[in-house]
Design a protein around this motif. Structure first.
Motif, PDB file in Angstrom:
ATOM      1  N   LYS A   1       0.824  -1.208   0.000  1.00  0.00           N
ATOM      2  CA  LYS A   1       0.000   0.000   0.000  1.00  0.00           C
ATOM      3  C   LYS A   1       0.858   1.259   0.000  1.00  0.00           C
ATOM      4  CE  LYS A   1      -4.134  -1.878   2.239  1.00  0.00           C
ATOM      5  NZ  LYS A   1      -5.037  -1.789   3.414  1.00  0.00           N
ATOM      6  N   SER A   2       2.092   1.144   0.531  1.00  0.00           N
ATOM      7  CA  SER A   2       2.996   2.292   0.568  1.00  0.00           C
ATOM      8  C   SER A   2       3.781   2.457  -0.716  1.00  0.00           C
ATOM      9  CB  SER A   2       3.960   2.156   1.756  1.00  0.00           C
ATOM     10  OG  SER A   2       3.235   2.083   2.975  1.00  0.00           O
ATOM     11  N   GLY A   3       3.499   1.636  -1.710  1.00  0.00           N
ATOM     12  CA  GLY A   3       4.143   1.802  -3.011  1.00  0.00           C
ATOM     13  C   GLY A   3       5.336   0.917  -3.255  1.00  0.00           C
ATOM     14  N   ALA A   4       5.529  -0.128  -2.464  1.00  0.00           N
ATOM     15  CA  ALA A   4       6.663  -1.026  -2.681  1.00  0.00           C
ATOM     16  C   ALA A   4       6.520  -1.720  -4.034  1.00  0.00           C
ATOM     17  CB  ALA A   4       6.755  -2.055  -1.557  1.00  0.00           C
ATOM     18  N   ASP A   5       7.653  -1.941  -4.694  1.00  0.00           N
ATOM     19  CA  ASP A   5       7.665  -2.547  -6.016  1.00  0.00           C
ATOM     20  C   ASP A   5       7.493  -4.061  -5.890  1.00  0.00           C
ATOM     21  OD1 ASP A   5       7.945  -3.169  -8.646  1.00  0.00           O
ATOM     22  OD2 ASP A   5      10.069  -2.608  -8.803  1.00  0.00           O
ATOM     23  N   ALA A   6       6.362  -4.576  -6.381  1.00  0.00           N
ATOM     24  CA  ALA A   6       6.092  -6.013  -6.295  1.00  0.00           C
ATOM     25  C   ALA A   6       6.923  -6.814  -7.277  1.00  0.00           C
ATOM     26  CB  ALA A   6       4.609  -6.283  -6.533  1.00  0.00           C
ATOM     27  N   THR A   7       7.574  -6.158  -8.239  1.00  0.00           N
ATOM     28  CA  THR A   7       8.391  -6.848  -9.238  1.00  0.00           C
ATOM     29  C   THR A   7       9.885  -6.687  -8.976  1.00  0.00           C
ATOM     30  OG1 THR A   7       8.373  -4.909 -10.694  1.00  0.00           O
ATOM     31  CG2 THR A   7       6.587  -6.516 -10.955  1.00  0.00           C
ATOM     32  N   ALA A   8      10.269  -6.193  -7.802  1.00  0.00           N
ATOM     33  CA  ALA A   8      11.686  -5.978  -7.494  1.00  0.00           C
ATOM     34  C   ALA A   8      12.434  -7.302  -7.484  1.00  0.00           C
ATOM     35  CB  ALA A   8      11.829  -5.279  -6.142  1.00  0.00           C
ATOM     36  N   ILE A   9      13.672  -7.283  -7.994  1.00  0.00           N
ATOM     37  CA  ILE A   9      14.496  -8.483  -8.047  1.00  0.00           C
ATOM     38  C   ILE A   9      15.808  -8.215  -7.319  1.00  0.00           C
ATOM     39  CG2 ILE A   9      13.463  -9.303 -10.188  1.00  0.00           C
ATOM     40  CD1 ILE A   9      15.877  -8.186 -11.692  1.00  0.00           C
ATOM     41  N   ASP A  10      16.438  -9.290  -6.857  1.00  0.00           N
ATOM     42  CA  ASP A  10      17.720  -9.161  -6.174  1.00  0.00           C
ATOM     43  C   ASP A  10      18.856  -9.269  -7.190  1.00  0.00           C
ATOM     44  OD1 ASP A  10      17.728 -11.800  -6.846  1.00  0.00           O
ATOM     45  OD2 ASP A  10      18.110 -12.567  -4.835  1.00  0.00           O
ATOM     46  N   LYS A  11      20.081  -9.390  -6.703  1.00  0.00           N
ATOM     47  CA  LYS A  11      21.243  -9.415  -7.590  1.00  0.00           C
ATOM     48  C   LYS A  11      21.269 -10.665  -8.468  1.00  0.00           C
ATOM     49  CE  LYS A  11      24.218 -11.530  -4.068  1.00  0.00           C
ATOM     50  NZ  LYS A  11      24.267 -12.847  -4.760  1.00  0.00           N
ATOM     51  N   ASP A  12      20.573 -11.705  -8.047  1.00  0.00           N
ATOM     52  CA  ASP A  12      20.507 -12.939  -8.833  1.00  0.00           C
ATOM     53  C   ASP A  12      19.271 -12.998  -9.708  1.00  0.00           C
ATOM     54  OD1 ASP A  12      22.885 -13.966  -7.696  1.00  0.00           O
ATOM     55  OD2 ASP A  12      21.776 -14.572  -5.909  1.00  0.00           O
ATOM     56  N   GLY A  13      18.502 -11.918  -9.750  1.00  0.00           N
ATOM     57  CA  GLY A  13      17.317 -11.875 -10.589  1.00  0.00           C
ATOM     58  C   GLY A  13      16.082 -12.499  -9.983  1.00  0.00           C
ATOM     59  N   ALA A  14      16.138 -12.905  -8.710  1.00  0.00           N
ATOM     60  CA  ALA A  14      14.990 -13.530  -8.060  1.00  0.00           C
ATOM     61  C   ALA A  14      14.026 -12.457  -7.562  1.00  0.00           C
ATOM     62  CB  ALA A  14      15.441 -14.411  -6.897  1.00  0.00           C
ATOM     63  N   SER A  15      12.763 -12.611  -7.866  1.00  0.00           N
ATOM     64  CA  SER A  15      11.753 -11.636  -7.480  1.00  0.00           C
ATOM     65  C   SER A  15      11.164 -11.975  -6.114  1.00  0.00           C
ATOM     66  CB  SER A  15      10.635 -11.603  -8.530  1.00  0.00           C
ATOM     67  OG  SER A  15       9.962 -12.847  -8.562  1.00  0.00           O
ATOM     68  N   VAL A  16      10.277 -11.097  -5.657  1.00  0.00           N
ATOM     69  CA  VAL A  16       9.578 -11.356  -4.391  1.00  0.00           C
ATOM     70  C   VAL A  16       8.757 -12.630  -4.500  1.00  0.00           C
ATOM     71  CG1 VAL A  16       7.929 -10.412  -2.731  1.00  0.00           C
ATOM     72  CG2 VAL A  16       9.507  -8.882  -3.918  1.00  0.00           C
ATOM     73  N   LEU A  17       8.199 -12.883  -5.685  1.00  0.00           N
ATOM     74  CA  LEU A  17       7.389 -14.085  -5.880  1.00  0.00           C
ATOM     75  C   LEU A  17       8.222 -15.342  -5.731  1.00  0.00           C
ATOM     76  CD1 LEU A  17       4.585 -15.130  -6.595  1.00  0.00           C
ATOM     77  CD2 LEU A  17       5.211 -14.976  -9.023  1.00  0.00           C
ATOM     78  N   HIS A  18       9.467 -15.322  -6.201  1.00  0.00           N
ATOM     79  CA  HIS A  18      10.351 -16.474  -6.030  1.00  0.00           C
ATOM     80  C   HIS A  18      10.528 -16.812  -4.544  1.00  0.00           C
ATOM     81  CE1 HIS A  18      11.525 -15.550 -10.219  1.00  0.00           C
ATOM     82  NE2 HIS A  18      11.999 -16.789 -10.271  1.00  0.00           N
ATOM     83  N   TYR A  19      10.835 -15.804  -3.745  1.00  0.00           N
ATOM     84  CA  TYR A  19      11.084 -16.054  -2.320  1.00  0.00           C
ATOM     85  C   TYR A  19       9.802 -16.401  -1.571  1.00  0.00           C
ATOM     86  CZ  TYR A  19      15.857 -14.334  -2.825  1.00  0.00           C
ATOM     87  OH  TYR A  19      17.176 -14.182  -3.183  1.00  0.00           O
ATOM     88  N   ALA A  20       8.686 -15.792  -1.950  1.00  0.00           N
ATOM     89  CA  ALA A  20       7.416 -16.107  -1.285  1.00  0.00           C
ATOM     90  C   ALA A  20       7.042 -17.565  -1.500  1.00  0.00           C
ATOM     91  CB  ALA A  20       6.315 -15.187  -1.794  1.00  0.00           C
TER      92      ALA A  20
END
Length: 542
Positions: free
Chosen positions: A433-452
């Motif tokens: 709700k505060s505007g966090a990027d749901a498609t953000a990826i880490d240095k290895d290209g893994a997104s939030v969805l990968h970790y969830a």
């Protein structure tokens, strides 16, 4: 007058003995015999099928209660006997299945030092023929796990799908130890995924097939790291890994131990369990941070009190020259109402002093604005630590002081990554709700969805997909969220991803699709339904 009275008396004159019973009163014996005769005569009037009902009605309440208890005891004994028979049948069937599917492997150095004779040579020939028929791992070194049992799909074959070679048709045995170690050092280690998703039974079978319980991935994480990060429902995994002699001194690439991440996640169960197993409470990472530093930064007074009671040293300075008290004092005045004042009263202000900081000393040292200049670490970012520990009120205050919600650490992770990993659903909702990027990826290209998905956080998975996260996003190794869901063995998550359009035909850089990952686990790990589901979906997509 006298004549009238005589007439009245004549009217009421009664005979003598008119009211006497002509028959004598019966005795007690006569009464008893008469009742018996009545019962005997009436018993013939009751049908035979009603006699049990008559007997039940004539029983007292105490007798009926005793009969009910006896009946329950008999049923319990019969049920226990039946369950014991079923268990014995299951044990026998499992032994037969293990003998057929998982032939025991003999070490290479198995020799017979006794006197050589014809029978010995014959037995050695039979053993060598049997070993060659089942493609044994004779050339490999013995696994360090004492409970390992080699089967048709050992841990090395499962790790093979995580790194550098295509899943081939031939048997996955015969891999050298050097190659195995190179493939275990992957980002998506199956051992770690099972620990993070809470799959205890599959993790146990993987260890029995030769998996190394202390294997580290490319970032140096072990299965215990991932278990304490998820917390909550993973307490059973933590207990299981501790009973399996998992190393508590293992450090990731930045020198952080399991206790560091347990403090970051505010996992009190993990902290107590690790300390009971003699974990180092004052261990420092490469930047000099101790678990108490992280607990003070997270704002969780319960974790600070726990570490303080277990003997944590409050006078340790990190590379920035900060003690845990300095980190607590780096926040603004508004944080005092959020238990920072209580925390400061529990930390020792000066080195070598046993005097606790008083409220007046805290008021003198507090600042009116957030002063995070003392914290130069790119690993232990305050926003990420607060997101992982679930301190949503602290996160609100940080964001009000113009802290970027998508701030990244040295590994490219954001606060939303850590909230999803640590299972903080309320934090995930607020950050989105505060505007966090749901498609953000880490240095290895893994997104939030990968970790969830790796941590089996279904709420975070659905939340980021509602924010238009890519269900088929690939990391740098080509792994999609469906690959990880199949590796974790969560059939419910796999079905959900397929309904959201997950593509079963995508292959990672090793050339393996999600179906290949499922097939790499072989028999015994309950992947039959997953394989059938993926086969049908693949045929339908064609």
């Amino acid at each position: 007058m006298h004549g009238f009275e005589n007439g009245i008396k004549g009217m009421f004159d009664l005979e003598v003995g008119i009211f006497e019973d002509p028959s004598p009163a019966p005795t007690m014996l006569e009464v008893g015999s008469r009742n018996d005769n009545c019962v005997a005569e009436s018993s013939g009037l009751i049908p035979e099928e009603w006699k049990p009902v008559q007997e039940g009605l004539s029983r007292t309440k105490k007798q009926r209660r005793r009969d009910a208890l006896d009946r329950l005891e008999r049923e319990a004994k019969e049920r226990q006997k039946r369950n014991r028979m079923l268990l014995d049948n299951q044990v026998v069937g499992r032994k037969v299945h293990m003998e057929k599917s998982f032939t025991r492997v003999l070490p290479e150095n198995t020799t017979n030092e006794g006197p050589a004779n014809d029978n010995d040579s014959l037995s050695r020939d039979l053993l060598s023929n049997e070993a060659s028929e089942v493609s044994t791992l004779v050339n490999q070194s013995t696994s360090k796990n004492p409970r390992s049992v080699l089967g048709n799909a050992p841990a090395e074959a499962m790790a093979q799908t995580s790194s550098s070679s295509r899943l081939e048709q031939q048997s996955p045995v015969g891999i050298s130890t050097k190659t195995v170690n190179a493939k275990i050092m992957s980002k998506w280690n199956p051992m770690h995924t099972l620990a993070a998703s809470g799959q205890k039974n599959r993790l146990d079978l993987l260890l029995r097939r030769g998996g190394e319980i202390n294997a580290q991935d490319v970032d140096g994480f072990t299965a215990m790291h991932w278990a304490v990060l998820r917390g909550g429902a993973r307490d059973t995994i933590i207990r299981y890994l501790l009973n399996s002699d998992a190393h508590l001194t293992a450090k990731e690439k930045d020198g952080a131990t399991v206790l560091h991440y347990a403090a970051r996640n505010a996992n009190s169960f993990a902290i107590k369990s690790l300390l009971r197993s003699n974990a180092d409470i004052n261990a420092c990472d490469n930047e000099g941070w101790t678990p108490l530093h992280i607990a003070a930064q997270s704002g969780r007074t319960d974790i600070v009190h726990l570490l303080f009671a277990m003997g944590a040293d409050t006078d340790v300075y990190n590379k920035d020259g900060n003690t845990p008290l300095d980190l607590a004092q780096s926040f603004c005045e508004s944080f005092i109402t959020l238990a920072k004042k209580e925390m400061a009263s529990r930390l020792i202000a000066t080195k070598g002093s046993s005097k606790l900081t008083t409220g007046e000393e805290w008021d003198q040292s507090k600042s009116s604005t957030v002063d995070l200049s003392k914290i130069t670490s790119k690993k232990w970012i305050p926003l990420h630590t607060l997101a992982g520990s679930g301190q949503i009120k602290h996160v609100v205050l940080l964001l009000k002081h113009s802290i970027d919600v998508d701030t990244r650490d040295k590994d490219g992770l954001t606060a939303l990554h850590w909230a999803a990993i640590c299972g903080r659903d309320t934090m995930v909702r607020y950050l989105l709700k505060s505007g966090a990027d749901a498609t953000a990826i880490d240095k290895d290209g893994a997104s939030v969805l990968h970790y969830a998905i790796r941590c089996a956080n279904t709420y975070a998975m659905k939340a980021v997909l509602r924010r238009h996260a890519d269900v088929n996003a690939c990391d740098n190794e080509g792994w999609t969220p469906l690959h990880i869901a199949v590796q974790s063995g969560r059939l419910d998550i796999i079905k959900f991803l397929l309904t959201r359009g997950a593509d079963t035909r995508i292959k990672n850089k090793d050339g393996n699709s999600a179906l290949d990952v499922a097939l790499s686990f072989g028999k015994g790990l309950y992947y039959y339904h997953i394989v059938e589901l993926l086969k049908k979906e693949t045929q339908r997509s064609r």
